[in-house]
Design a protein around this motif. Structure first.
Motif, PDB file in Angstrom:
ATOM      1  N   SER A 105      -6.043  -3.137  -1.603  1.00 22.88           N
ATOM      2  CA  SER A 105      -5.752  -2.195  -2.682  1.00 22.88           C
ATOM      3  C   SER A 105      -4.537  -2.629  -3.505  1.00 22.88           C
ATOM      4  O   SER A 105      -4.399  -2.224  -4.668  1.00 22.88           O
ATOM      5  N   LEU A 148     -13.302  -3.034  -3.208  1.00 20.57           N
ATOM      6  CA  LEU A 148     -12.896  -1.799  -2.531  1.00 20.57           C
ATOM      7  C   LEU A 148     -14.058  -0.822  -2.450  1.00 20.57           C
ATOM      8  O   LEU A 148     -14.258  -0.157  -1.426  1.00 20.57           O
ATOM      9  N   VAL A 163      -4.970   6.134  -2.018  1.00 19.63           N
ATOM     10  CA  VAL A 163      -5.001   5.027  -2.980  1.00 19.63           C
ATOM     11  C   VAL A 163      -5.412   5.525  -4.367  1.00 19.63           C
ATOM     12  O   VAL A 163      -4.804   5.162  -5.386  1.00 19.63           O
TER      13      VAL A 163
END
Length: 224
Positions: A76, A89, A135
């Protein structure tokens, strides 16, 4: 008085008369017995790879989901100039979500559900979802952080409720129902789609983001 005639000697044992020793079980038979009594007959993969520990496959999938969390978190942010960060991701999270369904399906189909698997599976799910939400919150700001906080608070509350009910011997009264499974599936799909959005495409690309004010990242905070 005459002695009785001697009894005839027993015939010597020959290889033909010795009882046959049981043959050791084959690997496929050994692996099949380690599955539950209601498991279906071996399919193509189980017949092709009989020595593989199929009874441990659901737990292996859960372990892989746990190991994907630090990988997801690392990718990330590193490397800083990773060009394909968004699809990578999104793919990692989507694959982890699929294993969440698949390990439970195999455990039920092969009748090998275990208390350890029942404990670790929801823990891995919550860790994966929480990491992805954090995130995304860092990427989009308050517009995602506030819903993420609500979702995570709900998960903590439900986990605490289940633990309390388990201590009272009423864990089945708060077991996962169809509504919970639908909620989890929608959450996984939504997070996967949000992770697929490329970097640089933030909330400012949405026409309604200007109404978010300070909650948005890149939105029109001056009310224009």
């Amino acid at each position: 008085k005459m002695d009785p005639p001697p009894s005839p000697a027993a015939p010597a044992a020959t290889p033909e008369t010795l009882p046959a020793s049981p043959s050791p079980p084959s690997p496929s038979t050994t692996m099949a017995t380690q599955l539950g009594p209601n498991a279906p007959p071996p399919g193509l993969l189980r017949r092709t790879f009989p020595s593989f520990p199929w009874h441990s496959l659901p737990n292996y999938l859960t372990y892989a989901r746990c190991l994907s969390i630090p990988l997801f978190l690392l990718l990330s942010y590193l490397p800083p100039t990773f060009p394909n960060r968004a699809p990578v991701l999104g793919a990692i999270f989507a694959l982890a979500s699929i294993t969440d369904w698949f390990d439970g399906f195999l455990a039920r189909r092969w009748d090998i559900a275990s208390p350890f698997g029942a404990f670790l599976d929801p823990v891995a799910d919550k860790l994966m979802v929480s990491t992805a939400l954090i995130v995304l919150s860092g990427r989009y700001g308050g517009a995602v952080a506030i819903p993420s906080a609500i979702i995570m608070a709900r998960e903590v509350g439900v986990s605490a409720l289940r633990e309390w009910m388990a201590q009272r011997g009423k864990r089945d009264s708060v077991k996962v129902g169809m509504q919970g499974k639908v909620k989890a599936a929608l959450t996984m799909v939504s997070i996967s789609l949000m992770l697929l959005v490329p970097e640089g495409v933030g909330l400012e690309s949405l026409s309604w983001s200007k109404y978010l004010g300070v909650l948005g990242v890149g939105g029109d905070r001056r009310g224009r």
